[in-house]
Every structure is written in C-alpha cells, then in structure tokens.
Design an enzyme around this catalytic site. Structure first.
Site, PDB file in Angstrom:
ATOM      1  N   LYS A 205       0.868  -1.178   0.000  1.00 14.85           N
ATOM      2  CA  LYS A 205       0.000   0.000   0.000  1.00 14.85           C
ATOM      3  C   LYS A 205       0.900   1.222   0.000  1.00 14.85           C
ATOM      4  CE  LYS A 205      -2.297   1.667   3.685  1.00 14.85           C
ATOM      5  NZ  LYS A 205      -3.376   1.872   4.670  1.00 14.85           N
TER       6      LYS A 205
ATOM      7  N   LYS B  67       4.573   9.370  18.242  1.00 11.03           N
ATOM      8  CA  LYS B  67       3.158   9.479  18.617  1.00 11.03           C
ATOM      9  C   LYS B  67       2.899   8.723  19.912  1.00 11.03           C
ATOM     10  CE  LYS B  67       0.683  10.020  14.248  1.00 11.03           C
ATOM     11  NZ  LYS B  67      -0.244   9.318  13.344  1.00 11.03           N
TER      12      LYS B  67
ATOM     13  N   GLY C 139      -4.230   4.695  17.334  1.00 10.31           N
ATOM     14  CA  GLY C 139      -3.767   5.911  16.652  1.00 10.31           C
ATOM     15  C   GLY C 139      -2.267   5.978  16.454  1.00 10.31           C
ATOM     16  N   THR C 140      -1.511   5.311  17.330  1.00  6.07           N
ATOM     17  CA  THR C 140      -0.061   5.460  17.307  1.00  6.07           C
ATOM     18  C   THR C 140       0.564   4.541  16.262  1.00  6.07           C
ATOM     19  OG1 THR C 140      -0.065   6.131  19.606  1.00  6.07           O
ATOM     20  CG2 THR C 140       2.025   5.349  18.730  1.00  6.07           C
TER      21      THR C 140
ATOM     22  N   GLY D 227      -2.452  -1.589  18.049  1.00  2.00           N
ATOM     23  CA  GLY D 227      -2.715  -1.786  16.614  1.00  2.00           C
ATOM     24  C   GLY D 227      -1.927  -0.786  15.789  1.00  2.00           C
TER      25      GLY D 227
ATOM     26  N   ASN E  21     -12.756  13.684  23.550  1.00  2.00           N
ATOM     27  CA  ASN E  21     -11.908  14.082  22.431  1.00  2.00           C
ATOM     28  C   ASN E  21     -11.200  15.383  22.759  1.00  2.00           C
ATOM     29  OD1 ASN E  21     -10.893  13.495  19.805  1.00  2.00           O
ATOM     30  ND2 ASN E  21     -12.097  15.209  19.019  1.00  2.00           N
TER      31      ASN E  21
HETATM   32  P1  NAD Z   1      -8.393  12.825  11.926  1.00  2.00           P
HETATM   33  O1  NAD Z   1      -7.487  13.923  11.537  1.00  2.00           O
HETATM   34  O2  NAD Z   1      -9.705  12.678  11.254  1.00  2.00           O
HETATM   35  O3  NAD Z   1      -8.698  12.922  13.512  1.00  2.00           O
HETATM   36  C1  NAD Z   1      -7.663  13.154  14.432  1.00  2.00           C
HETATM   37  C2  NAD Z   1      -8.144  12.841  15.838  1.00  2.00           C
HETATM   38  O4  NAD Z   1      -7.050  13.096  16.750  1.00  2.00           O
HETATM   39  C3  NAD Z   1      -9.284  13.728  16.314  1.00  2.00           C
HETATM   40  O5  NAD Z   1     -10.075  13.005  17.239  1.00  2.00           O
HETATM   41  C4  NAD Z   1      -8.547  14.873  17.007  1.00  2.00           C
HETATM   42  O6  NAD Z   1      -9.348  15.569  17.932  1.00  2.00           O
HETATM   43  C5  NAD Z   1      -7.453  14.086  17.697  1.00  2.00           C
HETATM   44  N1  NAD Z   1      -6.306  14.925  18.050  1.00  2.00           N
HETATM   45  C6  NAD Z   1      -5.663  15.823  17.260  1.00  2.00           C
HETATM   46  N2  NAD Z   1      -4.654  16.399  17.960  1.00  2.00           N
HETATM   47  C7  NAD Z   1      -4.664  15.836  19.193  1.00  2.00           C
HETATM   48  C8  NAD Z   1      -3.870  16.005  20.359  1.00  2.00           C
HETATM   49  N3  NAD Z   1      -2.849  16.873  20.379  1.00  2.00           N
HETATM   50  N4  NAD Z   1      -4.149  15.258  21.452  1.00  2.00           N
HETATM   51  C9  NAD Z   1      -5.171  14.361  21.442  1.00  2.00           C
HETATM   52  N5  NAD Z   1      -5.975  14.154  20.356  1.00  2.00           N
HETATM   53  C10 NAD Z   1      -5.707  14.895  19.255  1.00  2.00           C
HETATM   54  O7  NAD Z   1      -7.522  11.525  11.809  1.00  2.00           O
HETATM   55  P2  NAD Z   1      -8.012  10.018  11.648  1.00  2.00           P
HETATM   56  O8  NAD Z   1      -8.113   9.696  10.220  1.00  2.00           O
HETATM   57  O9  NAD Z   1      -9.188   9.773  12.522  1.00  2.00           O
HETATM   58  O10 NAD Z   1      -6.725   9.244  12.214  1.00  2.00           O
HETATM   59  C11 NAD Z   1      -6.423   9.256  13.591  1.00  2.00           C
HETATM   60  C12 NAD Z   1      -5.085   8.600  13.822  1.00  2.00           C
HETATM   61  O11 NAD Z   1      -5.151   7.226  13.470  1.00  2.00           O
HETATM   62  C13 NAD Z   1      -3.926   9.173  13.014  1.00  2.00           C
HETATM   63  O12 NAD Z   1      -2.844   9.375  13.899  1.00  2.00           O
HETATM   64  C14 NAD Z   1      -3.586   8.099  12.016  1.00  2.00           C
HETATM   65  O13 NAD Z   1      -2.238   8.101  11.637  1.00  2.00           O
HETATM   66  C15 NAD Z   1      -3.956   6.858  12.808  1.00  2.00           C
HETATM   67  N6  NAD Z   1      -4.239   5.663  11.997  1.00  2.00           N
HETATM   68  C16 NAD Z   1      -3.771   4.475  12.445  1.00  2.00           C
HETATM   69  C17 NAD Z   1      -4.013   3.336  11.713  1.00  2.00           C
HETATM   70  C18 NAD Z   1      -3.532   2.010  12.217  1.00  2.00           C
HETATM   71  O14 NAD Z   1      -3.594   1.025  11.483  1.00  2.00           O
HETATM   72  N7  NAD Z   1      -3.106   1.912  13.437  1.00  2.00           N
HETATM   73  C19 NAD Z   1      -4.725   3.406  10.507  1.00  2.00           C
HETATM   74  C20 NAD Z   1      -5.226   4.634  10.109  1.00  2.00           C
HETATM   75  C21 NAD Z   1      -4.986   5.763  10.863  1.00  2.00           C
END
Ligand code: NAD
Length: 322
Positions: free
Chosen positions: A67, A227, A221-222, A293, A160
C-alpha cells in the site's frame, strides 16, 4: 490487470469481510505463513505530508503487494478530501506481474476498524457493557461501528481533544440505538469495559490511574515514531498484544514503555497467537489487556484481495491490458 476504483469500495466491501480478512492474516502472521516488509514512512517536507509504503507477502493466501500513501493533514480544509490517501497494488507471486490496483482509502478505515474489532472479540471480557472512545475524527466512526458488533454494549462514553468533534461519534452511537455521554478521561476510564483510542496525539491522554481492572484497550492511533496516546506506565499493568511486534516497539504505542525500560520487547505478544490458540489471551476478569494496533501492510493486502474477489464476482472490476 484489474482496477477497483475507490468509488466502488463502499458498495463492495462489508465490515464482516474486512473482519474475516484481518483475523485470517493476523493468524497467518503468527504461524509464520505471512510476513510484513519493513515500513518506509517519510515526512516529505511538502504539505506536512507523511508518505510511505507498507507491504508484505502472505504465502498461504498468495497475496503479495504494497500500500502506498499516507497522511496529508491539510486535505480536508484545503481540498475537501480526507486526510488519509492510499492505493493498494497487488502482484502475482508466481510471476511478479501486477495483478490489481485498488483504492485504499475506505479499505484503510475498514481494516483498521477490523483490527480493533478482532482484538475486542479475542481479548475483551464477554460481559463488557460500556465502550469508551478517545478520538472523534475520521477513523473513530469506523472504529465505533465495528466495535459495537463484538459485544452487547449498552452505552458509549467519549472524550476528544477537540470536544466540538464529539457529535461525529455520538451520531454513530445513536444509529446503533445506544446512549452517548461525553466524559472526562478519569470517568471514561472508570466506566468503560473496552476503550478504543484513535487520535493523532503525540502526548498521552489516558493515564494509568484512569483505567479500571478488567478493561480491554485497543490503542489504534499510534503508528509513527513519537506518537503516543497512553501513559507508558499503563503498559506494565497490562498484558500487551499487537499486530506486529517489530512495529509495536518502534512505531506503535509500546515504543515509549520499551524505551523507558518499563516493559521488554518480549512482553509484547502477537494477537495472531491468541487467534491460533497458542496464547491463552485474557486469563482473568481483572486483567487489563491492551492491543497495540500499529497497522500492517498485510492487513491492506488481505482486504484488497478480498474486495478484488468481490468485484470480479459482481462484474465491477475494470480489466486493462498492462
Ligand atoms: P483525523 O485527523 O480525522 O482525527 C484526528 C483525531 O485526533 C481527532 O479526534 C482529534 O481531535 C485528535 N487529536 C488531534 N490532535 C490531538 C492532540 N494533540 N491530542 C489528542 N488528540 C488529538 O484523523 P483520523 O483519520 O481519525 O486518524 C487518527 C489517527 O489514526 C492518526 O494518527 C492516524 O495516523 C492513525 N491511523 C492508524 C491506523 C492504524 O492502522 N493503526 C490506521 C489509520 C490511521
């Protein structure tokens, strides 16, 4: 070569198919039938974008590919596009020829939600009733929908960093007929039997003393060095599982606890071992289980292969000479 455009994915792919594909590939990884290639992820110094490649090979499923894509934080505001952009390329492992190009945006959300959902199925207490959500962005709504299918949840509590985004997840809870309450993190941690964190944070929100015994936490998220969503002190209190140990300790949530010497790499187990029955998983109602994850390329390939099959069956795949 087949093309399955992004616009078709929503009509083709189901949460159930994504769940099966991800559960299957996690199991294959733990039994060494599938492996991920090292991740390339670069801050390209343009549009604040993080761009990279995640690939792998599933010998059992004969799925080979990658990907390509990443995270463009300004997309929504500047271009009315989602911040994650990606495309999956599948290759024929017998010849190396390209087999398919598949839109990866919706698939990423579905496979990420499937991963935490797989962790809830295998690690959360059966009697889990309250689901706690940390995060309310694009991925959070997918996470919530998939998680609600795993246990008989009766309530969703959410926190949030940007409280104005909470209605995004409140809406999903309402669609499922469940009450939603915004809560501070200490109350969320006290009440929730399962917590999903899915934010782009670089500092912890959920602290060790917020979390009650018996909780399952899916930390989603991490996925990058630096992160962090959880207090590192939470990890030694928990039994820690992940998709891929090498990623967990380098770009996942466990990176901080390992760097601080709070846990060792050998304390992090593959969730596939629980799926395969070679690890018992949760062993008591008081145990805190944690799924880190990180997101692996094989997840993307598994859901992309599944959607190509569905597109071929339904006559939707576009065939081109290449
Ligand atoms: P998004 O931009 O739509 O949402 C971001 C989220 O993070 C929101 O809830 C926002 O309020 C919060 N946020 C932003 N700054 C913050 C801070 N300083 N402290 C706490 N919360 C904060 O993004 P998304 O598409 O929902 O993706 C969220 C995360 O998931 C990203 O970091 C992305 O890289 C990660 N992700 C991980 C996987 C995985 O397989 N593990 C896959 C996709 C995305």
């Amino acid at each position: 070569m087949l093309i399955v455009p992004e616009r078709e994915i929503g009509n083709l792919m189901t949460r159930a198919a994504a769940f099966d594909a991800v559960e299957g590939v996690f199991a294959a990884m733990a039994s060494k039938n599938a492996y991920n290639f090292p991740v390339v992820r670069e801050a390209i110094g343009y549009e604040d974008a993080l761009y990279g490649f995640k690939g792998g090979f599933d010998r059992a499923g004969k799925t080979l590919g990658l990907k390509a894509g990443g995270y463009w934080p300004n997309n929504l505001e500047k271009f009315d596009l989602i911040n994650h952009q990606s495309t999956v390329f599948l290759f024929d492992p017998d010849t190396g020829r390209v087999k398919a190009i598949v839109g990866g945006n919706l698939l990423t959300a579905l496979r990420t939600a499937a991963a935490s959902s797989v962790s809830i199925k295998h690690l959360a207490r059966e009697d889990a009733k309250v689901l706690g959500m940390i995060g309310a962005g694009h991925q959070a709504t997918f996470q919530l929908r998939a998680a609600l299918e795993q246990r008989s949840f009766e309530k969703v509590v959410g926190w949030n960093y940007h409280p104005e985004m909470l209605p995004n997840i409140e809406k999903v809870a309402a669609e499922a007929g469940l009450p939603f309450e915004a809560a501070q993190l200490d109350r969320l941690g006290q009440e929730a039997d399962v917590v999903i964190s899915i934010t782009s944070a670089f500092a912890p929100s959920l602290m060790a003393d917020h979390v009650s015994p018996g909780t399952h936490i899916a930390c989603m998220g991490t996925d990058t060095k630096g992160k962090q969503e959880l207090d590192a002190a939470l990890l030694p209190r928990a039994t820690v599982f992940t998709d891929e140990v090498a990623q967990s300790v380098s770009i996942g949530e466990a990176q901080h606890a390992v760097a601080q010497g709070l846990i060792a790499q050998s304390d992090v187990q593959q969730i596939g071992a629980v799926i395969n029955g070679t690890h018992p998983g949760r062993t008591s109602a008081e145990e805190i289980t944690l799924f880190d994850g990180t997101g692996v390329g094989l997840q993307d390939l598994a859901v992309a292969a599944s959607v190509v099959d569905l597109a071929v069956q339904q006559g939707i795949a576009i065939e081109v000479d290449f």
